[in-house]
Design a protein around this motif. Structure first.
Motif, PDB file in Angstrom:
ATOM      1  N   ARG D 151     -33.949 -20.650   8.215  1.00  0.00           N
ATOM      2  CA  ARG D 151     -34.457 -20.882   6.862  1.00  0.00           C
ATOM      3  C   ARG D 151     -35.132 -22.229   6.788  1.00  0.00           C
ATOM      4  O   ARG D 151     -34.556 -23.236   7.200  1.00  0.00           O
ATOM      5  CB  ARG D 151     -33.263 -20.852   5.916  1.00  0.00           C
ATOM      6  CG  ARG D 151     -33.594 -21.087   4.483  1.00  0.00           C
ATOM      7  CD  ARG D 151     -32.486 -20.566   3.602  1.00  0.00           C
ATOM      8  NE  ARG D 151     -31.328 -21.424   3.574  1.00  0.00           N
ATOM      9  CZ  ARG D 151     -30.162 -21.079   3.011  1.00  0.00           C
ATOM     10  NH1 ARG D 151     -30.017 -19.882   2.463  1.00  0.00           N
ATOM     11  NH2 ARG D 151     -29.169 -21.911   3.009  1.00  0.00           N
ATOM     12  N   THR D 153     -37.251 -24.948   4.279  1.00  0.00           N
ATOM     13  CA  THR D 153     -37.670 -25.336   2.944  1.00  0.00           C
ATOM     14  C   THR D 153     -38.768 -26.364   3.081  1.00  0.00           C
ATOM     15  O   THR D 153     -38.581 -27.374   3.758  1.00  0.00           O
ATOM     16  CB  THR D 153     -36.482 -25.953   2.179  1.00  0.00           C
ATOM     17  OG1 THR D 153     -35.422 -25.014   2.151  1.00  0.00           O
ATOM     18  CG2 THR D 153     -36.872 -26.337   0.766  1.00  0.00           C
ATOM     19  N   ARG D 155     -41.282 -28.402   0.582  1.00  0.00           N
ATOM     20  CA  ARG D 155     -41.758 -28.695  -0.769  1.00  0.00           C
ATOM     21  C   ARG D 155     -42.447 -30.043  -0.756  1.00  0.00           C
ATOM     22  O   ARG D 155     -41.891 -31.025  -0.270  1.00  0.00           O
ATOM     23  CB  ARG D 155     -40.583 -28.720  -1.752  1.00  0.00           C
ATOM     24  CG  ARG D 155     -39.819 -27.414  -1.808  1.00  0.00           C
ATOM     25  CD  ARG D 155     -38.580 -27.498  -2.700  1.00  0.00           C
ATOM     26  NE  ARG D 155     -37.830 -26.242  -2.617  1.00  0.00           N
ATOM     27  CZ  ARG D 155     -36.526 -26.105  -2.864  1.00  0.00           C
ATOM     28  NH1 ARG D 155     -35.814 -27.170  -3.196  1.00  0.00           N
ATOM     29  NH2 ARG D 155     -35.930 -24.938  -2.767  1.00  0.00           N
ATOM     30  N   VAL D 220     -41.700 -17.527  -1.712  1.00  0.00           N
ATOM     31  CA  VAL D 220     -40.599 -17.280  -0.781  1.00  0.00           C
ATOM     32  C   VAL D 220     -41.061 -16.180   0.167  1.00  0.00           C
ATOM     33  O   VAL D 220     -41.399 -15.081  -0.278  1.00  0.00           O
ATOM     34  CB  VAL D 220     -39.324 -16.821  -1.519  1.00  0.00           C
ATOM     35  CG1 VAL D 220     -38.264 -16.377  -0.519  1.00  0.00           C
ATOM     36  CG2 VAL D 220     -38.784 -17.943  -2.390  1.00  0.00           C
ATOM     37  N   THR D 232     -36.827 -17.209   6.795  1.00  0.00           N
ATOM     38  CA  THR D 232     -37.232 -17.276   5.399  1.00  0.00           C
ATOM     39  C   THR D 232     -37.760 -18.676   5.100  1.00  0.00           C
ATOM     40  O   THR D 232     -37.193 -19.679   5.548  1.00  0.00           O
ATOM     41  CB  THR D 232     -36.084 -16.858   4.452  1.00  0.00           C
ATOM     42  OG1 THR D 232     -36.449 -17.142   3.117  1.00  0.00           O
ATOM     43  CG2 THR D 232     -34.788 -17.536   4.782  1.00  0.00           C
ATOM     44  N   ASN D 234     -39.333 -21.191   2.049  1.00  0.00           N
ATOM     45  CA  ASN D 234     -39.620 -21.448   0.635  1.00  0.00           C
ATOM     46  C   ASN D 234     -40.624 -22.578   0.544  1.00  0.00           C
ATOM     47  O   ASN D 234     -40.363 -23.694   1.011  1.00  0.00           O
ATOM     48  CB  ASN D 234     -38.328 -21.812  -0.105  1.00  0.00           C
ATOM     49  CG  ASN D 234     -38.585 -22.426  -1.487  1.00  0.00           C
ATOM     50  OD1 ASN D 234     -37.897 -23.336  -1.884  1.00  0.00           O
ATOM     51  ND2 ASN D 234     -39.602 -21.948  -2.198  1.00  0.00           N
ATOM     52  N   THR D 236     -43.133 -24.909  -1.991  1.00  0.00           N
ATOM     53  CA  THR D 236     -43.344 -25.351  -3.366  1.00  0.00           C
ATOM     54  C   THR D 236     -44.262 -26.561  -3.361  1.00  0.00           C
ATOM     55  O   THR D 236     -44.075 -27.483  -2.570  1.00  0.00           O
ATOM     56  CB  THR D 236     -42.001 -25.758  -4.018  1.00  0.00           C
ATOM     57  OG1 THR D 236     -41.156 -24.625  -4.078  1.00  0.00           O
ATOM     58  CG2 THR D 236     -42.204 -26.316  -5.419  1.00  0.00           C
ATOM     59  N   ASP D 244     -39.510 -32.495   0.308  1.00  0.00           N
ATOM     60  CA  ASP D 244     -38.248 -31.862   0.665  1.00  0.00           C
ATOM     61  C   ASP D 244     -38.466 -30.917   1.845  1.00  0.00           C
ATOM     62  O   ASP D 244     -38.943 -29.795   1.690  1.00  0.00           O
ATOM     63  CB  ASP D 244     -37.721 -31.106  -0.566  1.00  0.00           C
ATOM     64  CG  ASP D 244     -36.282 -30.631  -0.383  1.00  0.00           C
ATOM     65  OD1 ASP D 244     -35.744 -30.779   0.727  1.00  0.00           O
ATOM     66  OD2 ASP D 244     -35.712 -30.120  -1.352  1.00  0.00           O
ATOM     67  N   ARG D 246     -36.412 -29.258   4.819  1.00  0.00           N
ATOM     68  CA  ARG D 246     -35.091 -29.005   5.411  1.00  0.00           C
ATOM     69  C   ARG D 246     -35.123 -27.683   6.153  1.00  0.00           C
ATOM     70  O   ARG D 246     -35.891 -26.782   5.820  1.00  0.00           O
ATOM     71  CB  ARG D 246     -34.025 -28.906   4.321  1.00  0.00           C
ATOM     72  CG  ARG D 246     -33.628 -30.235   3.715  1.00  0.00           C
ATOM     73  CD  ARG D 246     -32.725 -30.012   2.523  1.00  0.00           C
ATOM     74  NE  ARG D 246     -33.465 -29.498   1.394  1.00  0.00           N
ATOM     75  CZ  ARG D 246     -32.992 -28.619   0.501  1.00  0.00           C
ATOM     76  NH1 ARG D 246     -31.768 -28.147   0.635  1.00  0.00           N
ATOM     77  NH2 ARG D 246     -33.745 -28.217  -0.498  1.00  0.00           N
ATOM     78  N   GLU D 248     -32.461 -24.756   8.256  1.00  0.00           N
ATOM     79  CA  GLU D 248     -31.100 -24.342   8.576  1.00  0.00           C
ATOM     80  C   GLU D 248     -31.195 -23.176   9.546  1.00  0.00           C
ATOM     81  O   GLU D 248     -31.887 -22.200   9.280  1.00  0.00           O
ATOM     82  CB  GLU D 248     -30.409 -23.925   7.279  1.00  0.00           C
ATOM     83  CG  GLU D 248     -28.950 -23.675   7.440  1.00  0.00           C
ATOM     84  CD  GLU D 248     -28.265 -23.436   6.106  1.00  0.00           C
ATOM     85  OE1 GLU D 248     -28.586 -24.152   5.131  1.00  0.00           O
ATOM     86  OE2 GLU D 248     -27.455 -22.517   6.041  1.00  0.00           O
ATOM     87  N   GLY D 259     -32.277 -32.284   8.192  1.00  0.00           N
ATOM     88  CA  GLY D 259     -32.839 -32.922   7.012  1.00  0.00           C
ATOM     89  C   GLY D 259     -31.955 -32.821   5.788  1.00  0.00           C
ATOM     90  O   GLY D 259     -30.939 -32.131   5.773  1.00  0.00           O
TER      91      GLY D 259
END
Lengths: 343, 343, 343, 343
Positions: D151, D153, D155, D220, D232, D234, D236, D244, D246, D248, D259
Motif C-alpha cells: 500500500r 500513500t 499526497r 484510490v 493499492t 492513494n 491526493t 505525505d 508512506r 506499507e 515513512g
C-alpha cells in the motif's frame, strides 16, 4: 566580496565534516589549507579534500598569508595555544567544543580574541538545529511560561579516546560529550548556572579503572540556574545502541520534547509481534544541517563584522559548569558557581 | 474458600477506585464496609457502592467482626495509627503509598504487622503493571547487563491538597507524587539507596509561598545505589498537561523505555501541518489494570498465607529516601543513607 | 428497576468476553443462563461463570421465562434462526457481527424484531471505542470538511476456523474479520455504499486451496459512497504479528488517524541499535472498554425503550457490501449497490 | 576522468534541486548550461546558479558540444520530443517522472536511447532512499516471505498547475503525483501489473470542475500483480497538511512500514493536553539525500558504461498502469494490463 579562506587544524572525523562543508556546501568559503601534526593523516586528508596547502605545525598555518580563518578541531588540551596564536596572527577562530580545559584557558582565548579584534565562535551546533531553534522561539514567545525543569540526555557511541581518561587533561565525558547539553540547557533556560551536583561511575571502560580511578563513563549532573530553573544532564559514553541526544523542557504551561532515540524511516514488524525500528546512529547525520548552518553563520559574522551567536563567554560557561561538576563528583557534594569576569 | 471481607478506610478518588475493583472485578473479595470521618462523603460513597456497613470512626471499623481486611487510603499522616490499630485487631492491611510520614512510623507499622501476623501490602501498583513487569523480567534475564542510569519522571495533574503544603505533615510532592518513582527505581535497579541529592522549587503554587516557604512543586532528585547505579527522579505537581509517568533504564547493553507522554489512539493532522495527539490524562486509566492486579495479589497472599510482593520494608525504604531528599533540599547538600533495621 | 436477565448463546472466546462483562462489570444486567450445543464447552463455560441454568438447545433458552435478552455469538450461519426465534419469543437480541449470511436473512431478522417490538443491537463495538467516537465527533463538527478518502485496515491473528473456508456459508474473511471495517467507514463517512470492487488472494491457508478455491485470506476492497467519498478496506487473516486495526480518514482540511500497529508501553533498545516494541496482540485488549460500553448501551436502550445506536439496518448494510465485494472478486469487476428496503 | 557536463532543461523547483546537487554536491559532474523557454526564469536560474551558458530552445541545448548529458524537468507532455532529440544528439538523458504521456511516447524514447546508445535514467528517487532500499533488502532476503498486500500513500501539497487539469495532456494526479507510488510498489513487489481498478473524485479543485469534468484530486487505485500480490495507491493533491509519502508492505511473515506523517524533531505538549508535532512539509526535505544519490548513480553509470538501475522500461510500466487506471475511472470497471514490448 571575497571568499573567506579557511585552514582546518585537526583532521579527525569532526574536522573532516567541517572541511567538506567548507569545500562543498558553503558559499563564501574556501578551504585552502589543512594542518595536522600527524603526517599520514594530514596527507590522507589533504588528498581526499584536494587541498595542496598542508601544515604539520599549526604555527605556520596560522601565520600563512592566504589563511583568513581557522577551524580548530584538535584535542581540547591544545585549544588554548592554537586559538590564541591564531588570534594573535589576526585570524578568525572557529573553535570546536569544549572551548578549553580550564577557565583560565578560556579567559586567555577571550582576551586574545578581544585584543586582536577577530571573530570567535564555539562549535555548539545544536543552537543552529531547526528543532532547537524552534524550541527557543517557543520559549521566547512566553506562551509556555517559565522554564521549571530542563533535562538533556547526551549519549555518544564509540569508546572514548584514551587521552580522555585523564580528567585533568580532558575534564572527562561531561566535557567531551556533554558540553553540548550544558550549553543547550543554559541557552534555552536563558539563565546562568549557580550550583551543580553530579554523580558518576565507570561501568564499561574497565581497562581505564586501575590507572584512572576518577574516570567515569556515565554521569548525572543536576544544575541550578539563577532564575530558579533546575537542569539535569545525563552523559554516557560509550553508548552502544547509537547516538542519543534528547532534551525535555518542562515549563509552567507545557513541555517541549526535542529528539528521539529512534531514527524514523523504516519499521519492521515480525511474526513474533516485535515492532522493530532503528536508533539514531551518529551526530553526523542528526546534526548534518546544523553543522552547515553554524559555519554559514560564522562566515556571515566575519563578512558583516558581527559577533557570532555562540561566543567565548558561552564556551567559558560550559567549561565552568563541567569543572564544577567534576569537583562535585570527587567531593560528593554540591558546588556553588559564582559570578565572574568572562574576558 | 470464603471471600475476604474488606473495609475501605478513606473514600477519596483513589479509595473509590479500590472499592469498585473489590466490589466488581475481583473474585474472592467482598466490599462489606466503608469508613470516613466526613459523614457526607461517607454516605455518598456508601450509597454509590451499595454498602450498608458504614463507619465514621476507623477504630470501630477495624474492630468489626465482619471485616477481614482494610484498605487504607487516608491522608498519609493518619496511616500509622490506622494501620497499627487494624493490625492489632488482626486485620490484614492494604496501605496506600506513601507508607507513613517518618521512618519511626514505618517501623511501628511493620512491628504491629509482625506481632499480629497479618499481611501488609503497600500500594505500589506500578510493580503490577504489565510494562514494568516486562522491564523487570528483561533486567533479571541479564541480557541487558547492569543498570547504569535509571530515570523516572512522575508528574501529576491537579493542585496538591493544602495539607501537603506542610512538609512536616506530608513530606511534600516527592512523597505524595514520587513515592512510586523511588520505589520503582529501587525495585528495577535491584539495589538500595546510599545517597541522595535534590533540588526543588515552587513555581506554580504561589498561594503557598508565604506560609510554607519550604513547599516545592517541582523537584529533581539524584540517588546513588549500593551497586553503583545512578537514579534520578523528576517530580512535578501540578502538571497541567496530564499525568506523565515515564521511566528509562540505561543498561550496559541497551536501554528500556516505559511509558510515553502521549495517550495513543487518535491523531489529528490539520491543514496547518500540526499533528495533534493527546497526553495521558490520569493514573486511573494508565494503571487501571495494575490497580486490579495488586489487589488480586493481596487477596491471594491472604488466602495462601504468603508474603505480599510489596512489603513494609519497601514502604519504609521509599519513605527514607524521600525524607533524606527533603533534607538535601534544605541543606543544599547530599545526604548519606546508611543501613538500618527495617522492622 | 430490575436487572435485565441475559442468556449467552454460543460460548466461544467472544461469547465469554460478553458473559464476563455482563456478570462482573455491568450494572443492571444479570447473566442467568448459557447455551451451547456442545455439552462439554457448555458445562465448562457454565462452571467458569458460575451459571446454573444451561441449555443445549437455543429453542429452550429463548423460551425460558427467566431470560429477558440473549447475546448471540454463534457461527454466522446460525444467526438468522436464533435471532428470529428469540425475537418471536419476545426476547431482546444482542447479535454479534456479521449480522447474517445474506440480505434476506437480515431482512427476516429485522422483520421479526419489528413485529415483536424487541430491541436489536449488532456487535459493532468500534462505534463505542473512545478514539472512534472522538473521530466521529470531530467529523461531525465540520471543521475537517468533507471526508474524501477513508481507509480501514483490519487484520486478525489466528487461523480462520474451517467453516469460514466455505464462502457460501461464511462470506469469508471480508465478513468475519472486516465487517467492523465496513461498518466503521460507513458510519464515519456518514454515507451509503454505491459501488464496490475487490481483489483477493489466498496466500497462507494452503490446506484450503484445493477444496475451497474461492477462499481468500487477504483482500483489498474499494467502495464508493453516495456522497462521493472513497473507502478502502484491507482485510487479512491470519495476521501473524498480531491484531492490526487502524483507520485513516482523509478530509478536505486534515486527516484523522486511529490506532497503531504498536501497543505502546515498553520499548527496548539493544546494542545493535534495534528499537523494539510490541504489536497489539488481540481485539480483546484493544477494545476491552468498547465491549463493555456497547453492552451498557444495549441495557440502557432496553430499560429506556430506546433504539440502539447500531441497528439491524447497519447490520444489513455491512452484509450487503460484503456480498457485493465477494461477487466482485469472482467477476473481477465492480458491483453496483442500489437502494433497497432494509426491513 | 573528466567531469560529466550537464545541461538542466526546465528550471522549476525540481529542476533547481537537481541543478544545485550537480553544481555543489556531486563529484564528477559540472553544471555547464541551463535551458528554459521562459527568458525571465531562465536568467533568474542562470544567475542564481552562476551558469553562463543559457538556452531558450532545447534543440540548441542538446546540440551544444560542451553538453554531455541533460536533466529534463519540463512538463510531461514535452518529455518525448526533448528526450528523443537529446538522445539523437548523443546526450545522456536523466528524465524526471512521469516518463511521458503515452506508451507510444515511452517506446519512442526507449528506441532513441537504444539506437544512439546513450544512458537513460528515470527520476524515481525513492529507489535511492535509505528506507526504501533497506525495505527492498529485507524483502529480497526472503525472511518476510511473499508480498501479499502493498500500500502506498502519495499526497502532495500545493495546488496542481492548470496544465494538469487536462488529463489527455497530463494523465492527472495519478501520473504527476503517484508515478512514484506505482513505481515503488512494482519495484518492491518485484512483479508486473496485470489489472487495475481506480476510483477518483474532485473534492477541492472546484475551479476546474466545469471545464475539466474528468479531473480528480483524489484517487484510490487497486492493482493486481502477476505474482498474486495486491497493491493499492492513494493519491491526493493538494494535500494541505504537507507532503505525505508512506508505504506499507504486508508479507507472509510480517509487515514493513516506511515513512510517517510526522516530521520528528520537536514535540510540544500544552496545558490543554494537546501533544503537537509537525507534518512532513516537502519532498525536498524528505528525499534530499535520495535526490543526490540517484544523480550520483547516473553519473557513475555514464562513467562506467552501465545501465542505470531505473530504466526506460520502469518509466514505461508506470505510465502504462496510470493510463489504465484513468481508463478504469472513466469506465468504472477494472482494466487488464497485458504483456507488451517495452522498447
Amino acid at each position: 566580496m571575497n571568499s573567506i579562506r579557511f585552514c582546518l587544524i585537526g583532521t579527525g572525523r569532526a574536522g573532516l565534516l567541517h572541511a567538506r562543508n567548507l569545500r562543498d556546501r558553503l558559499k563564501g568559503a574556501d578551504l585552502v589549507a589543512v594542518c595536522d601534526s600527524n603526517p599520514s593523516t594530514l596527507n590522507q586528508c589533504g588528498d581526499e579534500l584536494d587541498v595542496d596547502l598542508r601544515f604539520a605545525d599549526y604555527r605556520e598555518a596560522v601565520r600563512h598569508a592566504e589563511v583568513d580563518a581557522v577551524v580548530i578541531v584538535t584535542p581540547t588540551f591544545l585549544h588554548r595555544e592554537i586559538a590564541c596564536e591564531a588570534a594573535n596572527q589576526g585570524k578568525h577562530v572557529f573553535l570546536e567544543k569544549p572551548m578549553a580545559i580550564s577557565i583560565d584557558e578560556c579567559l586567555a582565548i577571550n582576551e586574545a580574541v578581544k585584543v586582536n579584534d577577530v571573530k570567535l565562535q564555539i562549535g555548539f551546533m545544536r543552537r543552529f538545529d531547526e528543532s532547537y531553534l524552534k524550541a527557543k522561539e517557543l520559549l521566547d514567545s512566553g506562551k509556555l511560561g517559565r522554564v521549571m525543569v530542563i533535562r538533556s540526555t547526551g549519549r555518544g557511541p564509540g569508546l572514548p579516546p584514551p587521552w580522555i581518561y585523564n580528567l585533568e587533561k580532558s575534564n572527562g565525558i561531561l566535557a567531551e560529550v556533554n558540553s553540548h547539553d550544558f550549553d543547550s540547557i543554559r541557552w534555552l533556560a536563558d539563565s546562568e548556572f549557580t550550583r551543580v551536583y553530579a554523580e558518576a561511575e565507570n561501568f564499561k571502560c574497565l581497562d581505564a579503572k586501575e590507572e584512572w580511578p576518577d574516570f567515569y563513563d556515565n554521569a548525572v549532573a543536576t544544575v541550578r540556574f539563577t532564575n530558579g530553573a533546575i537542569g539535569t544532564v545525563n552523559g554516557t559514553c560509550p553508548c552502544h545502541y547509537g547516538y542519543d541526544a534528547r532534551m525535555e523542557i518542562l515549563c509552567e504551561n507545557g513541555v517541549l520534547v526535542i529528539g528521539s532515540i529512534e531514527q524514523h524511516g523504516l519499521t519492521e514488524v515480525l511474526c513474533d509481534g516485535k515492532v522493530i525500528g532503528r536508533a539514531v546512529k551518529s551526530w553526523r547525520n542528526l546534526f548534518k544541517d546544523a553543522y552547515q548552518s553554524e559555519m554559514k553563520h560564522f562566515i556571515e559574522c566575519i563578512n558583516e563584522d558581527r559577533q557570532p551567536r555562540v561566543s567565548g563567554v558561552d564556551g567559558l560557561k560550559a567549561v565552568e559548569v563541567v569543572v564544577a561538576a567534576n569537583q562535585s563528583i570527587l567531593k560528593r557534594q554540591s558546588i556553588e558557581i559564582g559570578e565572574r569576569e568572562t574576558v
